[in-house]
Design an enzyme around this catalytic site. Structure first.
Site, PDB file in Angstrom:
ATOM      1  N   HIS A  72       0.831  -1.216   0.000  1.00 20.32           N
ATOM      2  CA  HIS A  72       0.000   0.000   0.000  1.00 20.32           C
ATOM      3  C   HIS A  72       0.863   1.263   0.000  1.00 20.32           C
ATOM      4  CE1 HIS A  72      -3.804  -2.177   0.683  1.00 20.32           C
ATOM      5  NE2 HIS A  72      -3.081  -2.980   1.446  1.00 20.32           N
ATOM      6  N   ASN A 145     -10.092  -3.356   1.341  1.00 17.42           N
ATOM      7  CA  ASN A 145      -9.746  -3.224  -0.072  1.00 17.42           C
ATOM      8  C   ASN A 145     -11.003  -2.961  -0.889  1.00 17.42           C
ATOM      9  OD1 ASN A 145      -6.955  -3.708   0.226  1.00 17.42           O
ATOM     10  ND2 ASN A 145      -7.222  -5.914   0.084  1.00 17.42           N
ATOM     11  N   TYR A 353       0.363  -5.207  10.799  1.00 18.49           N
ATOM     12  CA  TYR A 353       0.120  -3.818  10.423  1.00 18.49           C
ATOM     13  C   TYR A 353       0.578  -2.862  11.520  1.00 18.49           C
ATOM     14  CZ  TYR A 353      -2.440  -4.731   6.104  1.00 18.49           C
ATOM     15  OH  TYR A 353      -2.774  -5.087   4.821  1.00 18.49           O
TER      16      TYR A 353
END
EC number: 1.11.1.6
Length: 504
Positions: A72, A145, A353
């Site tokens: 990303h 997404n 993350y």
């Protein structure tokens, strides 16, 4: 009109004197005397190390970049608000959903997944759709997404998958030989590959794509009742994608088309909107599905959804780096009333993350304005690089303590979950790798099917190893015989070999 030289000089002079110039300074606040010339030893001598202004400019220039996101990397963001469409406190105590009309500030970052920061936005890729809700219970990140499923179902394969999709360590070029080699061992990817090689893999605009939470989450109400939910953002602008010929055309004209479109629309007051929908299943209903409902490669077929609110993006960042680049999203940023499900991919993302944001931005990333909660942060986390928090706890930086009443609140404990079985390392039950890919293919009209075949064949025809190609085509054949047969023809793959592999 002719203007005299003296008039021009007077005009320029007036313009220059009307500006209230501020004195240029170094980072320590000291004024700069000359920003045009380095300090040298004589007219033709070397530059001196004592030129601290020069040294500081070069040092700061060399440190302007922070680590690029490993996925990303290329993205654009916008601020906005979420308005609840009802009171859903029967399902969750999460602040955004407990009062009709309640307004929650949000920040959204759209992105490409695999390609690097400077890459064209026209390249085929899933698109990130991450939303940060600034609530009175803390920040909640819905990190999703534009496609409803993913390539893999277990986070242990995530680094391998990304490595295969990233550029080759030898050529630094993305190579279908590499990622189809990987996917030929991962039949679970068949569904996601069908999505990403459809025209949805090349959206015409961030405004004209939906968003999905991908994973199942848990909603918990005041009584402790648990339901599983899946989130979907539905674009009020409709869905618009680029067909194969339009992708090439757009890349030749504007490979920043997604960012430019979003900025232009918001800039002229054409604020994009998305409705948030949830699908809800009780634990009992989830267990009765004929596939694993906690599998990130699956959608919940034939489960009705309900609208829970609308998001409007109405303000652009004033500074890309400070807001969009330094924004940090993680599925682990949860608030009361929302908990992670047992989805194996989500479980890994909870750690990965958050950890990558610590690596990228440092331990005090929540002090950055775009990541800072609206609520006060009360804990004993301390120190670290770039810490400017004003700690008011004095000598007490631990808990429990008789000197400071900073205690947990039992009403926010995690919900209890009954477990059965043994510690194990096994694949999930009811994988059904191909079924939903076939459902998706059969739901397409003829034009979309033709574009899907053309898009897939375009990359599969670059694969040198014929066995890899035949294996991949056999997966699509198992999803739908017409799908696989058309792809075999488009890739000049022996259909008999495909059928034999499909029976294995």
């Amino acid at each position: 009109m002719q203007m005299s030289k003296s008039f021009l000089l007077i005009t320029v002079g007036l313009a220059s004197t009307s500006l209230q110039a501020q004195t240029l300074t170094r980072d320590n606040g000291a004024p700069v005397g000359d920003n045009q010339n380095s300090i040298t030893a004589g007219e033709n001598g070397s530059v001196l190390l004592q030129d601290v202004h020069l040294i500081q400019k070069l040092q700061r220039f060399a440190r302007e970049r922070i680590p690029e996101r490993v996925v990303h990397a290329r993205g654009t963001g916008a601020h906005g608000e979420f308005v609840a469409s009802g009171d859903f406190s029967d399902l969750t105590v999460s602040a955004p959903f407990t009062e009709k009309g309640k307004v929650t500030p949000v920040f959204v970052r759209f992105s490409t997944v695999i390609h690097s920061k400077g890459s064209p936005e026209t390249l085929r890729d899933p698109r990130g759709f991450a939303t940060k809700f600034y609530t009175e219970q803390g920040n909640w990140d819905l990190v999703g997404n534009n496609l409803p499923v993913f390539f893999i179902r277990d986070s242990i394969k995530f680094p391998d998958m990304v490595h295969s999709l990233k550029p080759s360590p030898v050529t630094n070029v993305q190579d279908p030989n590499r990622f189809f080699d990987f996917f030929s061992h991962e039949p679970s990817a068949t569904h996601m590959l069908t999505w990403v090689y459809s025209n949805l893999g090349t959206p015409a605009s961030y405004r004209t794509m939906d968003g999905f939470g991908v994973h199942a989450y848990k909603w918990i109400n005041q009584q402790g009742d648990v339901n599983y939910v899946k989130f979907q953002w539905k674009s009020q602008q409709g869905i618009k994608s680029l067909r194969p010929n339009k992708v090439t055309e757009m890349q030749g004209k504007d490979f920043n088309h997604l960012t430019n479109d979003l900025y232009a629309a918001i800039g002229r007051g054409n604020y994009p909107k998305w409705d948030l929908y949830v699908k809800v299943l009780s634990p009992e209903a989830l267990s009765k599905l004929d596939y694993n409902g906690l599998d990130a490669t699956k959608v919940w077929l034939n489960v009705p959804d309900r609208k829970v609110g609308t998001m409007t993006l109405n303000r652009l960042p004033e500074n890309f780096f400070l807001e969009t680049e330094q924004s940090a999203f993680a599925p682990s940023n949860l608030i009361p009333g929302i908990e992670p499900s047992e989805d194996r991919l989500l479980q890994g993302r909870l750690f990965a993350y958050a950890d990558t944001q610590l690596y990228r931005l440092g331990a005090n990333l929540f002090q950055l304005p775009v990541n800072r909660p609206l609520t006060s942060v009360n804990n004993h986390n301390q120190n670290g690089l770039s810490n400017n928090a004003q700690l008011s706890n004095g000598d007490v930086n631990y808990e429990p303590s008789r000197k400071l009443n900073l205690a947990e609140d039992n009403q926010f404990k995690a919900v209890e979950t009954k477990l059965v079985g043994t510690v194990q390392q096994k694949a999930i039950s009811k994988p059904r790798d191909f079924y939903q890919a076939g459902v998706l293919y059969r739901s397409m009209n003829e034009q979309d099917r033709s574009d899907l075949i053309a898009n897939l064949a375009g990359d599969l025809n670059k694969v040198i190893d014929k066995d890899i190609k035949a294996t991949m085509v056999s997966y699509f054949y198992r999803a739908d015989k017409e799908y696989g047969s058309r792809l075999a023809e488009a890739t000049d793959t022996n259909l008999s070999q495909v059928k034999n592999k499909a029976m294995m």
